[in-house]
Design a protein around this motif. Sequence first.
Motif, PDB file in Angstrom:
ATOM      1  N   SER A   1      -1.359  -6.984  -4.223  1.00  0.00           N
ATOM      2  CA  SER A   1      -0.611  -8.120  -3.709  1.00  0.00           C
ATOM      3  C   SER A   1      -0.349  -7.907  -2.235  1.00  0.00           C
ATOM      4  O   SER A   1       0.532  -7.125  -1.857  1.00  0.00           O
ATOM      5  CB  SER A   1       0.701  -8.301  -4.469  1.00  0.00           C
ATOM      6  N   GLY A   2      -1.110  -8.578  -1.401  1.00  0.00           N
ATOM      7  CA  GLY A   2      -0.926  -8.465   0.030  1.00  0.00           C
ATOM      8  C   GLY A   2      -1.476  -7.165   0.585  1.00  0.00           C
ATOM      9  O   GLY A   2      -2.336  -6.518  -0.010  1.00  0.00           O
ATOM     10  N   THR A   3      -0.958  -6.779   1.737  1.00  0.00           N
ATOM     11  CA  THR A   3      -1.427  -5.613   2.477  1.00  0.00           C
ATOM     12  C   THR A   3      -0.585  -4.388   2.150  1.00  0.00           C
ATOM     13  O   THR A   3       0.630  -4.488   1.972  1.00  0.00           O
ATOM     14  CB  THR A   3      -1.379  -5.907   3.987  1.00  0.00           C
ATOM     15  N   LEU A   4      -1.236  -3.223   2.085  1.00  0.00           N
ATOM     16  CA  LEU A   4      -0.559  -1.972   1.780  1.00  0.00           C
ATOM     17  C   LEU A   4      -0.613  -1.018   2.967  1.00  0.00           C
ATOM     18  O   LEU A   4      -1.605  -1.005   3.704  1.00  0.00           O
ATOM     19  CB  LEU A   4      -1.213  -1.286   0.586  1.00  0.00           C
ATOM     20  N   PRO A   5       0.436  -0.203   3.148  1.00  0.00           N
ATOM     21  CA  PRO A   5       0.307   0.900   4.101  1.00  0.00           C
ATOM     22  C   PRO A   5      -0.763   1.864   3.614  1.00  0.00           C
ATOM     23  O   PRO A   5      -0.813   2.189   2.425  1.00  0.00           O
ATOM     24  CB  PRO A   5       1.692   1.560   4.077  1.00  0.00           C
TER      25      PRO A   5
ATOM     26  N   ALA B   1      -3.207   4.983  -0.348  1.00  0.00           N
ATOM     27  CA  ALA B   1      -2.522   3.702  -0.246  1.00  0.00           C
ATOM     28  C   ALA B   1      -1.270   3.752  -1.097  1.00  0.00           C
ATOM     29  O   ALA B   1      -1.249   4.418  -2.134  1.00  0.00           O
ATOM     30  CB  ALA B   1      -3.433   2.560  -0.701  1.00  0.00           C
ATOM     31  N   ARG B   2      -0.236   3.060  -0.669  1.00  0.00           N
ATOM     32  CA  ARG B   2       1.008   3.054  -1.426  1.00  0.00           C
ATOM     33  C   ARG B   2       1.541   1.642  -1.586  1.00  0.00           C
ATOM     34  O   ARG B   2       1.491   0.838  -0.658  1.00  0.00           O
ATOM     35  CB  ARG B   2       2.049   3.966  -0.776  1.00  0.00           C
ATOM     36  N   LEU B   3       2.035   1.364  -2.790  1.00  0.00           N
ATOM     37  CA  LEU B   3       2.658   0.083  -3.048  1.00  0.00           C
ATOM     38  C   LEU B   3       4.053   0.056  -2.443  1.00  0.00           C
ATOM     39  O   LEU B   3       4.776   1.053  -2.474  1.00  0.00           O
ATOM     40  CB  LEU B   3       2.762  -0.186  -4.545  1.00  0.00           C
TER      41      LEU B   3
ATOM     42  N   GLU C   1       3.833   2.728  -6.758  1.00  0.00           N
ATOM     43  CA  GLU C   1       2.880   3.791  -7.017  1.00  0.00           C
ATOM     44  C   GLU C   1       2.110   4.196  -5.770  1.00  0.00           C
ATOM     45  O   GLU C   1       1.963   3.413  -4.821  1.00  0.00           O
ATOM     46  CB  GLU C   1       1.904   3.372  -8.120  1.00  0.00           C
ATOM     47  N   ASN C   2       1.631   5.429  -5.792  1.00  0.00           N
ATOM     48  CA  ASN C   2       0.849   6.011  -4.711  1.00  0.00           C
ATOM     49  C   ASN C   2      -0.565   6.270  -5.226  1.00  0.00           C
ATOM     50  O   ASN C   2      -0.739   6.851  -6.302  1.00  0.00           O
ATOM     51  CB  ASN C   2       1.503   7.317  -4.251  1.00  0.00           C
TER      52      ASN C   2
END
Length: 118
Positions: free
Chosen positions: A29-33, A97-99, A105-106
């Motif tokens: 959902s969208g962009t993640l770091p 990536a992390r939510l 979650e990672n």
Amino acid sequence: QVQLAESGGGLVQTGGSLRLSCAASGSISGTLPMGWYRQAPGKQRELVASITRSGNTNYADSVKGRFTISRDNAKNTVYLQMNSLQPEDTAVYYCNARLVYYPMENYWGQGTQVTVSS
């Protein structure tokens, strides 16, 4: 669930360049770091570079001026351009990536080997 697919690793001579790619897929959902980490044999895993959803970047001191992290949000892909590679850069490189939303979650890629020969 998010899957990360890495590519671009390999063997390169000192002073050479490589470009790593990491494509995210799944229920996003969208962009993640996102970021790149690396781990050499017998060493701790360390952060190499990270990028926020808005494009703000951070680098380890050891790679500043040589590596550039970027992202293409439309493709859900992050890149790591590595220039002036040194033998000390030899490691397995992992995409992360992390939510920022539930379930918080990672996620990690499978890792791609980068070897710099002297």
